[in-house]
Design an enzyme around this catalytic site. Structure first.
Site, PDB file in Angstrom:
ATOM      1  N   CYS A   1      -0.397   4.056   2.203  1.00 45.00           N
ATOM      2  CA  CYS A   1      -0.140   3.898   3.636  1.00 45.00           C
ATOM      3  C   CYS A   1       1.332   4.158   3.950  1.00 45.00           C
ATOM      4  O   CYS A   1       1.636   4.763   4.968  1.00 45.00           O
ATOM      5  CB  CYS A   1      -0.460   2.474   4.098  1.00 45.00           C
ATOM      6  N   ASP A   2       2.231   3.655   3.114  1.00 53.32           N
ATOM      7  CA  ASP A   2       3.644   3.612   3.504  1.00 53.32           C
ATOM      8  C   ASP A   2       4.569   4.484   2.658  1.00 53.32           C
ATOM      9  O   ASP A   2       5.759   4.599   2.962  1.00 53.32           O
ATOM     10  CB  ASP A   2       4.146   2.149   3.419  1.00 53.32           C
TER      11      ASP A   2
ATOM     12  N   CYS B   1       0.819  -1.200   0.000  1.00 51.89           N
ATOM     13  CA  CYS B   1       0.000   0.000   0.000  1.00 51.89           C
ATOM     14  C   CYS B   1       0.861   1.261   0.000  1.00 51.89           C
ATOM     15  O   CYS B   1       1.369   1.673   1.050  1.00 51.89           O
ATOM     16  CB  CYS B   1      -0.920  -0.028   1.222  1.00 51.89           C
TER      17      CYS B   1
END
Ligand code: NAP
Length: 312
Positions: free
Chosen positions: A138-139, A135
């Site tokens: 997300c990261d 992701c």
């Protein structure tokens, strides 16, 4: 065990499940919805959603899910933030287990969605969270000015690559063929971005370096020439599609060879009174709007079923 028999239990709290909840609650079926461990599903890992109708400026994925949740609750949906661990559809009422409790239901709508597919490498598993991610949204921010790799050739891979260019110094897309599967517009955007380059016809054999406990690169093999090389990077984002979340439905409803729920008439499973909506059966479109549409269809069919059986 709860002795009350629910009219409908919805399993899954993302686009399909929440839309089914909006429709069934407006139909006064008083739905009970289990979100599982991930309320909002894959949209919680997305930022801008630009293609959900009604939001010309775009909307953030988590905000869209929050709005759907509020809309479902407005009409009386009861939401339980627990994971369904077991079901039994072999007798009626149907039985559903979540947490320590057993629930009974006259009908069930399955909307458990899908999860990211893995490469199946030992190094991938060992370096998860240490440079390996599924992701970018997300990261991605952890990889400021870093060199990163994206694996895959579909829309998800292009979306990940484009997002990562906001943070990373370079993004190398590794694809197993010499043509992308992604839509034309996503291809055009990726090709036009100077930070993105492509390694074609190649598969990742190993993510380096498990002995160092962090990602330092990938070893790739060219499928046409057999040649192997290493690409140094600090992050590896894997975007090679999804697998349906159907583990608990094995042996309960008919699944296809890839594990997706088989449906007829859009949303009917092999068990009368059990419906499936969204990515858990739809491997073709997999859009927020199509998942919602299937949620709507499942709710309408569910209402019709309950009425025909004289339950409502
Ligand atoms: P996808 O379209 O199935 O693409 C998966 C990609 O990963 C393909 O390029 C595939 O290669 C590759 N792949 C699969 N298994 C692999 C493996 N074991 N090793 C290496 N590569 C592998 O999946 P997706 O990109 O997640 O998209 C799914 C659906 O969501 C599509 O309908 C897509 O249009 C939609 N979507 C849309 C958007 C958007 O519009 N913004 C964003 C994300 C997703 P091959 O090409 O060789 O099969």
């Amino acid at each position: 065990m709860s002795s009350e028999v629910e009219k409908v239990i919805i399993i899954g709290g993302a686009c399909a499940g929440l839309t089914a909840a909006i429709y069934t609650s407006r139909a006064r079926l008083n739905p009970l919805l289990f979100t599982g461990s991930m309320f909002g599903g894959q949209l919680m890992m997305t930022t801008d959603v630009e293609n959900f109708p009604g939001f010309p400026e775009g909307i953030q994925g988590p905000e869209l899910m929050e709005r759907m949740r509020q809309q479902a609750e407005r009409f009386g949906t009861r939401i339980v933030y627990e994971e369904v661990t077991r079901v039994d559809f072999s007798s009626r009422p149907f039985r559903v287990w979540a947490g320590e409790k057993e629930y009974l239901a006259h009908s069930v709508i399955i909307a458990t969605g899908a999860k990211p597919r893995t490469l199946g490498l030992e190094s991938e598993e060992k370096l998860l969270g240490k440079g390996v991610s599924y992701c970018a949204v997300c990261d991605g921010a952890f990889f400021k000015d870093a060199d990163v790799v994206v694996v895959g050739g579909g829309d998800s891979a292009m979306e990940e690559a484009l997002h990562l260019t906001q943070h990373a110094r370079s993004v190398t897309v590794i694809h197993r063929r010499d043509k992308l599967r992604a839509s034309k517009i996503m291809q055009e955007r990726a090709f036009a971005n100077p930070k993105i380059s492509f390694v074609w016809d190649s598969v990742v054999e190993e993510i380096l370096d498990v002995s160092k406990g962090r990602v330092t690169g990938v070893r790739v093999r060219n499928r046409k020439t057999g040649e192997e090389k290493e690409i140094s990077c600090e992050g590896v984002f894997i975007a090679i599609g999804h697998e349906p979340n159907t583990e608990i439905f094995k042996g309960q409803v008919e699944l296809d060879s890839r594990g997706y729920i088989k449906v007829r008439d859009f949303v009917k499973t092999s068990v009368e009174g059990v419906f499936a909506a969204g990515d858990v059966h739809d491997h073709r479109f997999r859009q927020a709007v199509t998942a919602s549409a299937f949620g709507c269809m499942a709710a309408l069919e569910c209402e019709r079923y309950l009425s025909e059986k004289g339950i409502i």
